[in-house]
Design a protein around this motif. Structure first.
Motif, PDB file in Angstrom:
ATOM      1  N   ILE A  42       0.570  -1.271   0.002  1.00 31.63           N
ATOM      2  CA  ILE A  42      -0.024  -0.094   0.071  1.00 31.63           C
ATOM      3  C   ILE A  42       0.945   1.390  -0.086  1.00 31.63           C
ATOM      4  N   GLU A  43       0.483   2.278  -0.391  1.00 35.17           N
ATOM      5  CA  GLU A  43       0.996   3.600  -0.576  1.00 35.17           C
ATOM      6  C   GLU A  43       1.964   3.976   0.770  1.00 35.17           C
ATOM      7  N   SER A  44       2.758   5.093   0.496  1.00 33.23           N
ATOM      8  CA  SER A  44       3.880   5.393   1.325  1.00 33.23           C
ATOM      9  C   SER A  44       2.923   6.303   2.476  1.00 33.23           C
ATOM     10  N   THR A  45       3.572   6.513   3.466  1.00 36.46           N
ATOM     11  CA  THR A  45       2.984   7.456   4.491  1.00 36.46           C
ATOM     12  C   THR A  45       3.228   8.725   4.190  1.00 36.46           C
ATOM     13  N   ILE A  46       2.478   9.780   4.224  1.00 38.08           N
ATOM     14  CA  ILE A  46       2.690  11.070   3.764  1.00 38.08           C
ATOM     15  C   ILE A  46       2.833  11.775   5.231  1.00 38.08           C
ATOM     16  N   LEU A  47       3.955  12.724   5.360  1.00 37.17           N
ATOM     17  CA  LEU A  47       4.099  13.495   6.417  1.00 37.17           C
ATOM     18  C   LEU A  47       4.306  15.014   6.057  1.00 37.17           C
ATOM     19  N   ASP A  48       3.700  15.883   6.446  1.00 39.78           N
ATOM     20  CA  ASP A  48       3.810  17.212   6.184  1.00 39.78           C
ATOM     21  C   ASP A  48       4.840  17.759   7.286  1.00 39.78           C
ATOM     22  N   LEU A  49       5.791  18.205   6.794  1.00 41.80           N
ATOM     23  CA  LEU A  49       6.852  18.897   7.533  1.00 41.80           C
ATOM     24  C   LEU A  49       6.768  20.443   7.765  1.00 41.80           C
ATOM     25  N   THR A  50       6.011  20.972   6.887  1.00 42.96           N
ATOM     26  CA  THR A  50       5.764  22.360   7.115  1.00 42.96           C
ATOM     27  C   THR A  50       4.770  22.925   7.936  1.00 42.96           C
ATOM     28  N   VAL A  51       4.317  22.074   8.745  1.00 42.94           N
ATOM     29  CA  VAL A  51       3.600  22.504   9.829  1.00 42.94           C
ATOM     30  C   VAL A  51       3.791  21.918  11.158  1.00 42.94           C
ATOM     31  N   ASP A  52       3.433  22.810  12.126  1.00 42.88           N
ATOM     32  CA  ASP A  52       3.890  22.254  13.402  1.00 42.88           C
ATOM     33  C   ASP A  52       2.688  21.887  14.232  1.00 42.88           C
ATOM     34  N   PRO A  53       2.446  20.959  15.037  1.00 42.84           N
ATOM     35  CA  PRO A  53       3.193  19.464  14.888  1.00 42.84           C
ATOM     36  C   PRO A  53       3.215  19.107  13.557  1.00 42.84           C
ATOM     37  N   PRO A  54       4.097  18.374  12.819  1.00 37.82           N
ATOM     38  CA  PRO A  54       4.072  17.522  11.654  1.00 37.82           C
ATOM     39  C   PRO A  54       2.799  16.826  11.652  1.00 37.82           C
ATOM     40  N   ASN A  55       2.167  16.786  10.388  1.00 37.55           N
ATOM     41  CA  ASN A  55       0.756  16.227  10.316  1.00 37.55           C
ATOM     42  C   ASN A  55       0.949  15.119   9.270  1.00 37.55           C
ATOM     43  N   ILE A  56       0.302  13.911   9.626  1.00 39.92           N
ATOM     44  CA  ILE A  56       0.245  12.878   8.735  1.00 39.92           C
ATOM     45  C   ILE A  56      -0.966  13.027   7.790  1.00 39.92           C
ATOM     46  N   LYS A 116       3.255   6.207  15.301  1.00 37.79           N
ATOM     47  CA  LYS A 116       4.309   6.195  16.543  1.00 37.79           C
ATOM     48  C   LYS A 116       5.523   5.905  16.304  1.00 37.79           C
ATOM     49  N   ALA A 117       6.163   5.348  15.105  1.00 42.53           N
ATOM     50  CA  ALA A 117       7.444   5.166  14.839  1.00 42.53           C
ATOM     51  C   ALA A 117       7.829   6.719  14.265  1.00 42.53           C
ATOM     52  N   LEU A 118       7.148   7.458  13.605  1.00 45.96           N
ATOM     53  CA  LEU A 118       7.461   8.693  13.487  1.00 45.96           C
ATOM     54  C   LEU A 118       7.792   9.633  14.464  1.00 45.96           C
ATOM     55  N   SER A 119       6.745   9.513  15.599  1.00 47.07           N
ATOM     56  CA  SER A 119       6.977  10.522  16.791  1.00 47.07           C
ATOM     57  C   SER A 119       7.999   9.954  17.591  1.00 47.07           C
ATOM     58  N   GLN A 120       8.437   8.705  17.627  1.00 48.84           N
ATOM     59  CA  GLN A 120       9.683   8.232  18.462  1.00 48.84           C
ATOM     60  C   GLN A 120      10.984   8.911  18.015  1.00 48.84           C
ATOM     61  N   VAL A 121      10.939   9.065  16.435  1.00 53.17           N
ATOM     62  CA  VAL A 121      12.311   9.543  16.002  1.00 53.17           C
ATOM     63  C   VAL A 121      12.217  11.280  16.137  1.00 53.17           C
ATOM     64  N   LEU A 122      10.996  11.518  15.972  1.00 52.60           N
ATOM     65  CA  LEU A 122      10.721  13.046  16.303  1.00 52.60           C
ATOM     66  C   LEU A 122      10.944  13.664  17.710  1.00 52.60           C
ATOM     67  N   LYS A 123      10.688  12.651  18.610  1.00 54.32           N
ATOM     68  CA  LYS A 123      10.451  13.054  19.801  1.00 54.32           C
ATOM     69  C   LYS A 123       9.342  14.225  20.144  1.00 54.32           C
ATOM     70  N   LYS A 124       8.269  14.099  19.385  1.00 52.26           N
ATOM     71  CA  LYS A 124       7.250  15.133  19.618  1.00 52.26           C
ATOM     72  C   LYS A 124       6.055  14.267  18.958  1.00 52.26           C
ATOM     73  N   ARG A 125       4.962  14.947  19.412  1.00 51.93           N
ATOM     74  CA  ARG A 125       3.664  14.339  19.126  1.00 51.93           C
ATOM     75  C   ARG A 125       3.531  14.675  17.663  1.00 51.93           C
ATOM     76  N   ILE A 126       2.707  13.925  16.701  1.00 54.14           N
ATOM     77  CA  ILE A 126       2.414  14.457  15.589  1.00 54.14           C
ATOM     78  C   ILE A 126       0.740  14.284  15.455  1.00 54.14           C
ATOM     79  N   SER A 127       0.200  15.273  14.465  1.00 59.56           N
ATOM     80  CA  SER A 127      -1.287  15.074  14.271  1.00 59.56           C
ATOM     81  C   SER A 127      -1.352  14.384  13.127  1.00 59.56           C
TER      82      SER A 127
END
Ligand code: TXA
Ligand code: MG
Length: 330
Positions: free
Chosen positions: A180-194, A203-214
């Protein structure tokens, strides 16, 4: 996610890669294998070639495309103001099924971005496409290689049956591993948004970023990610696990294809002769890998209904559930 040794496979197809490079440089369309789904690629620096993608797919021109690159060293060729966290993510997940939305570099054509000031970038983890990108020495834009709105292709045969002569060449890299298609993460907003869930989880993304993502912040939803998408032609419905049997009984006169994670109960087998029952894998990774293939197979019966057993309400099933919701949306 890293693939270490794929030399043998590459040598076997050196000629086909050279052929693909030649066609792409000449402004033609080439279907490329990736670990997620097959892409319909064109030279990211050639707007005329890119326009052919929209025509071949029947895709609205406002839907932006993903630029595929061979490593994070090329990010700066396509994006500006790249935050440090982008590299934290690429170090961990690239090559792999993660697309990043970043501020676009001035030269990036508006046909790629749908006129927005952001660009989607991904580094696919498939040996053939990695070699192709390195030989091509630039980026390739590639949406999924299906007709607009249809199920994405996970084999070269799917591409052929969807696009036929509209694609100039298909680089056959076997069945896609993720499916299935890739996860798309928007890094131009805060918090980053899937913007689109995929097999790399929140969960895997927020573990690396050490912050909550929306998730699905409605204001910045990916243009082109419509509620109904990824659909088979046969009407499809999602049915709770417990209600499969009663739903089959209710739809008695219909010819049904069931996609379930359990075997067909004996009682059902005896009373419904005109039914197809496919057993899908129990783990999310295996399920994702085969889902689109099974939807296409189910479609080929041209029955009245595809009934899909719902999947668990657990984080590791979120991306699959997203695709099932779209496939069954009326
Ligand atoms: O796994 C994948 O991502 C596959 C393979 C081929 O790489 N590609 C794929 O492309 O799924 P496509 O075109 O079918 O879906 C791309 C999605 C669309 O929903 C589009 O709206 C979103 O990415 N997108 C592209 N550029 C964007 C941008 N600048 N801002 C927000 N969303 C964007
Ligand atoms: Mg698509």
């Amino acid at each position: 996610m890293k693939i270490k040794d794929y030399t043998r496979k590459i040598q076997a197809t050196r000629e086909s890669i050279q052929h693909a490079v030649k066609l792409l440089k000449a402004g033609k369309l080439v279907a490329i294998p990736t670990e997620t789904v097959y892409g319909l690629a064109a030279d990211a620096n050639n707007p005329k070639a890119i326009a052919k993608i929209f025509k071949a797919k029947g895709r609205p021109s406002s839907h932006p495309l993903i630029v595929h690159i061979s490593s994070d060293k090329e990010l700066k060729n396509w994006a500006i103001d790249i935050p440090k966290v982008a590299y934290k993510l690429t170090k961990k997940f690239w090559p792999g099924p993660l697309t990043l939305i970043l501020k676009k570099a001035p030269h990036v054509a508006s046909i790629i971005t749908g006129g927005q000031n952001t660009v989607a970038i991904r580094c696919p983890n498939h040996p053939l496409t990695q070699t192709l990108l390195k030989a091509f020495k630039s980026g390739l834009v590639a949406p999924s290689a299906n007709r607009f709105g249809h199920v994405s292709p996970t084999t070269a045969e799917h591409v052929k049956s969807d696009l036929g002569k509209k694609v100039d060449y298909i680089l056959n890299g076997g069945p896609c591993k993720i499916g299935i298609e890739s996860t798309i993460l928007d890094l131009t907003v805060d918090p980053p948004n899937i913007l689109r869930p995929g097999m790399i989880s929140a969960k895997a993304l927020s573990q690396v970023l050490k912050k909550r993502i929306s998730f699905y912040d409605s204001k910045t939803r990916a243009p082109g990610s419509l509620p109904k998408h990824y659909s088979p032609k046969t009407p499809a419905i999602l049915v709770k696990s417990k209600e499969i049997i009663s739903s089959i009984n209710q739809a008695k006169r219909k010819k049904i294809v069931v996609l379930a994670r359990k075997e067909m109960p004996k009682l059902i087998r005896e009373s419904f002769k005109k039914m197809q029952w496919f057993v899908l894998p129990k783990t999310p990774n295996d399920y994702a890998q085969t889902l689109y293939e099974k939807l296409r197979e189910a479609d080929r019966f041209k029955y009245d209904l595809i009934m899909i057993e719902d999947v668990p309400n657990k984080p590791e099933w979120v991306a699959i559930k997203d695709r099932l919701n779209r496939a069954t949306k009326k």
